[in-house]
Design a protein around this motif. Structure first.
Motif, PDB file in Angstrom:
ATOM      1  N   SER A   1       1.601   8.112 -28.380  1.00 29.24           N
ATOM      2  CA  SER A   1       2.201   9.218 -27.637  1.00 29.24           C
ATOM      3  C   SER A   1       2.507   8.820 -26.196  1.00 29.24           C
ATOM      4  CB  SER A   1       1.290  10.430 -27.645  1.00 29.24           C
ATOM      5  OG  SER A   1       1.159  10.919 -28.944  1.00 29.24           O
TER       6      SER A   1
ATOM      7  N   GLN B   1       1.747  16.726 -25.230  1.00 31.45           N
ATOM      8  CA  GLN B   1       1.325  17.909 -25.982  1.00 31.45           C
ATOM      9  C   GLN B   1       0.214  18.617 -25.222  1.00 31.45           C
ATOM     10  OE1 GLN B   1       0.097  16.570 -29.835  1.00 31.45           O
ATOM     11  NE2 GLN B   1       2.076  15.700 -30.322  1.00 31.45           N
TER      12      GLN B   1
ATOM     13  N   THR C   1       0.891  24.993 -29.541  1.00 35.27           N
ATOM     14  CA  THR C   1       0.951  23.721 -28.845  1.00 35.27           C
ATOM     15  C   THR C   1       2.311  23.518 -28.195  1.00 35.27           C
ATOM     16  OG1 THR C   1      -0.558  22.816 -30.502  1.00 35.27           O
ATOM     17  CG2 THR C   1       0.622  21.234 -29.139  1.00 35.27           C
TER      18      THR C   1
ATOM     19  N   CYS D   1       5.041  21.146 -26.740  1.00 34.60           N
ATOM     20  CA  CYS D   1       5.453  19.757 -26.938  1.00 34.60           C
ATOM     21  C   CYS D   1       6.661  19.453 -26.065  1.00 34.60           C
ATOM     22  CB  CYS D   1       5.826  19.510 -28.396  1.00 34.60           C
ATOM     23  SG  CYS D   1       4.505  19.868 -29.557  1.00 34.60           S
TER      24      CYS D   1
ATOM     25  N   ALA E   1       8.247  17.947 -34.237  1.00 36.56           N
ATOM     26  CA  ALA E   1       6.889  18.021 -33.689  1.00 36.56           C
ATOM     27  C   ALA E   1       5.928  18.749 -34.616  1.00 36.56           C
ATOM     28  CB  ALA E   1       6.895  18.688 -32.319  1.00 36.56           C
TER      29      ALA E   1
ATOM     30  N   VAL F   1       2.548  16.953 -35.592  1.00 37.64           N
ATOM     31  CA  VAL F   1       1.297  17.526 -35.087  1.00 37.64           C
ATOM     32  C   VAL F   1       0.453  18.053 -36.239  1.00 37.64           C
ATOM     33  CG1 VAL F   1       0.298  19.309 -33.612  1.00 37.64           C
ATOM     34  CG2 VAL F   1       2.281  18.054 -32.835  1.00 37.64           C
TER      35      VAL F   1
END
Length: 164
Positions: free
Chosen positions: A75, A120, A133, A135, A141, A145
């Motif tokens: 990430s 995130q 969440t 992002c 995503a 995720v």
């Protein structure tokens, strides 16, 4: 006779000290406190049953740390690419990620892992355990995720809910 907690405490403290490369007294005390906290969170009752619970949880703890570290690196590279790109290709948004974690501790650790991941941030968890969440790029995503969440949940279940 040495109790199971003491047999597990010493290797945890030594591991912390090796990783931190700091043998000052305040760091030794901090390492001992962290190790005691880890032992307090692990499953089991007392005595030998606690020791077996810890030993069963050890592979899952190792896997959890390795996977979290890999996710952080991956990430971080993705966020660096986005930030360094001249056109900043972001599509920010919030995705709802369902979770099967039944305990508050499991939800908190799972949300913490998501929040540690660059790009995130868990902004809320509802009563059903759905994590909202934010992002940087919502394109794909939810799938990414959610997949990572399932792996973390499986490992957290093995760490905290496995019978001693």
């Amino acid at each position: 006779m040495m109790t199971c907690h003491m047999r597990n405490l010493i290797p945890l403290v030594v591991t912390y000290l090796v990783l931190s490369a700091n043998l000052e007294w305040n760091n030794i005390i901090l390492g001992t406190a962290i190790a005691l906290g880890v032992l307090a969170l692990l499953p089991g009752a007392s005595g030998e049953r606690q020791c077996r619970g810890f030993l069963r949880a050890l592979p899952a703890i190792f896997q959890y740390v390795v996977i979290l570290g890999f996710d952080l690196i991956k990430s971080g590279i993705q966020v660096a690419r986005i930030v360094l790109s001249p056109d900043m290709p972001i599509r920010p948004g919030i995705v709802a990620v369902p979770t099967d974690c039944r305990s508050d501790l499991g939800r908190a650790l799972s949300a913490h892992a998501v929040t540690l991941t660059p790009g995130q941030l868990v902004v809320g968890i509802d009563a059903r355990g759905v994590m909202y969440t934010h992002c940087l790029d919502v394109t794909g995503a939810l799938e990414t995720v959610s997949r990572a969440q399932k792996v973390r949940e499986r490992l957290l279940h093995r760490i905290f809910l496995s019978p001693p």
